[in-house]
Design an enzyme around this catalytic site. Structure first.
Site, PDB file in Angstrom:
ATOM      1  N   ASN A  16       0.931  -1.250  -0.151  1.00  0.00           N
ATOM      2  CA  ASN A  16      -0.031   0.034  -0.137  1.00  0.00           C
ATOM      3  C   ASN A  16       1.019   1.196   0.033  1.00  0.00           C
ATOM      4  O   ASN A  16       0.571   2.302  -0.701  1.00  0.00           O
ATOM      5  CB  ASN A  16      -1.177   0.075   1.153  1.00  0.00           C
ATOM      6  CG  ASN A  16      -2.225  -1.000   1.015  1.00  0.00           C
ATOM      7  OD1 ASN A  16      -3.090  -0.372   0.170  1.00  0.00           O
ATOM      8  ND2 ASN A  16      -2.258  -1.972   1.467  1.00  0.00           N
ATOM      9  N   ASN A 109      -6.268   4.914   8.184  1.00  0.00           N
ATOM     10  CA  ASN A 109      -5.755   3.540   8.110  1.00  0.00           C
ATOM     11  C   ASN A 109      -6.550   2.768   7.027  1.00  0.00           C
ATOM     12  O   ASN A 109      -7.672   3.302   6.661  1.00  0.00           O
ATOM     13  CB  ASN A 109      -6.220   2.805   9.472  1.00  0.00           C
ATOM     14  CG  ASN A 109      -5.639   1.336   9.510  1.00  0.00           C
ATOM     15  OD1 ASN A 109      -4.785   0.831   9.013  1.00  0.00           O
ATOM     16  ND2 ASN A 109      -6.684   0.547   9.887  1.00  0.00           N
ATOM     17  N   HIS A 111      -7.943  -0.935   6.013  1.00  0.00           N
ATOM     18  CA  HIS A 111      -8.369  -2.065   6.518  1.00  0.00           C
ATOM     19  C   HIS A 111      -9.126  -3.092   5.394  1.00  0.00           C
ATOM     20  O   HIS A 111      -9.861  -2.695   4.499  1.00  0.00           O
ATOM     21  CB  HIS A 111      -9.391  -2.092   7.534  1.00  0.00           C
ATOM     22  CG  HIS A 111      -9.811  -3.412   8.466  1.00  0.00           C
ATOM     23  ND1 HIS A 111      -8.938  -4.066   9.233  1.00  0.00           N
ATOM     24  CD2 HIS A 111     -10.673  -4.219   8.281  1.00  0.00           C
ATOM     25  CE1 HIS A 111      -9.504  -4.931   9.634  1.00  0.00           C
ATOM     26  NE2 HIS A 111     -10.729  -5.143   8.800  1.00  0.00           N
ATOM     27  N   ALA A 175      -7.804  -3.977  -4.845  1.00  0.00           N
ATOM     28  CA  ALA A 175      -8.709  -3.000  -4.292  1.00  0.00           C
ATOM     29  C   ALA A 175      -8.037  -1.928  -3.505  1.00  0.00           C
ATOM     30  O   ALA A 175      -8.246  -0.883  -3.703  1.00  0.00           O
ATOM     31  CB  ALA A 175      -9.825  -3.544  -4.080  1.00  0.00           C
TER      32      ALA A 175
HETATM   33  C1  GRF Z   1      -3.083  -4.802   4.169  1.00  0.00           C
HETATM   34  O1  GRF Z   1      -3.926  -5.860   3.891  1.00  0.00           O
HETATM   35  C2  GRF Z   1      -3.703  -3.804   4.770  1.00  0.00           C
HETATM   36  O2  GRF Z   1      -5.075  -3.478   4.708  1.00  0.00           O
HETATM   37  C3  GRF Z   1      -3.675  -4.182   6.131  1.00  0.00           C
HETATM   38  O3  GRF Z   1      -2.473  -4.851   6.176  1.00  0.00           O
HETATM   39  C4  GRF Z   1      -1.959  -5.136   4.992  1.00  0.00           C
HETATM   40  C5  GRF Z   1      -0.674  -4.443   4.631  1.00  0.00           C
HETATM   41  O4  GRF Z   1      -0.010  -4.889   3.334  1.00  0.00           O
HETATM   42  N1  GRF Z   1      -3.972  -3.169   7.312  1.00  0.00           N
HETATM   43  P1  GRF Z   1       0.865  -3.825   2.614  1.00  0.00           P
HETATM   44  O5  GRF Z   1       2.270  -4.018   3.850  1.00  0.00           O
HETATM   45  O6  GRF Z   1       0.391  -2.655   2.219  1.00  0.00           O
HETATM   46  O7  GRF Z   1       1.445  -4.850   1.582  1.00  0.00           O
END
Ligand code: GRF
Length: 193
Positions: A16, A109, A111, A175
């Site tokens: 992300n 955040n 989720h 997504a």
């Molecule tokens: C993601 O699925 C996010 O929604 C959750 O932790 C995961 C983090 O993945 N909170 P990344 O480190 O961004 O690949």
């Protein structure tokens, strides 16, 4: 309007974070990543930031006496880079009430469920056990209660018949990478409701 300066807090993979970095590289995107903070020195996301010349800080919980001291170290790092918006992106440490209050309205955040359904950990396995046909992801403001603050944006994702937690996680993650930059844009353009 001046670009929003983001501090992105991570603990691991950082996909992300990568989506935010990539969005910020786009022409006319109203934000920049000013700082990446990890509570885990091994986080893969640190290398992603480093590869793009983004400043990084490692702030480990065990190096700080109590949670307030840890939170204070986070606040100092974020403040040193003049960040306007703190984006939690797979940050696996619970933040204290004072930190949350200090950054209220400027702390978001992501989720991997359609909150308020399935807050907490092991989301995808619980979605499959529940047998729901649709899940998704949510970007929300952080409040004192975990995974419960006001929703900024959501995207639904279908659950397929043969899904495992891993296949479902991958579909939801794609997504997530779309909506996190969209949420930042909505905030930067003052279009959240
Ligand atoms: C993601 O699925 C996010 O929604 C959750 O932790 C995961 C983090 O993945 N909170 P990344 O480190 O961004 O690949």
């Amino acid at each position: 309007m001046a670009a929003l300066k983001l501090a992105v807090l991570i603990s691991g993979r950082g996909s992300n974070l990568q989506a935010l970095i990539d969005a910020c590289a786009g022409r006319d995107f109203p934000a920049t990543v000013a700082l990446v903070v990890s509570n885990n020195p091994q986080a893969q996301g640190l290398a992603r930031a480093g590869a793009c010349g983004i400043p990084t800080a490692v702030i480990e919980r065990r190096d700080h006496g109590d949670r307030d001291a840890f939170d204070q170290a986070l606040t100092e790092a974020i403040g040193a880079h003049d960040a306007d918006l703190v984006c939690l992106a797979g940050f696996m440490s619970i933040l204290g009430a004072d930190f949350v209050a200090r950054w209220r309205g400027r702390l978001i955040n992501i989720h991997p469920s359609l909150l308020p359904e399935f807050p907490g950990l092991d989301t995808h396995a619980r979605v499959l056990v529940a047998g729901v046909r649709t899940t998704g992801c949510t970007v929300h403001y952080v409040t004192a209660e975990v995974d419960a603050g006001p929703v900024i944006i959501q995207q639904s994702v279908p659950v397929e018949a043969n899904d495992t937690p891993e296949t479902l996680a991958a579909r939801v993650l794609a997504a997530e990478h779309q909506i996190y930059p969209q949420a930042v844009r909505l905030i930067a353009e003052d279009r959240t409701t």
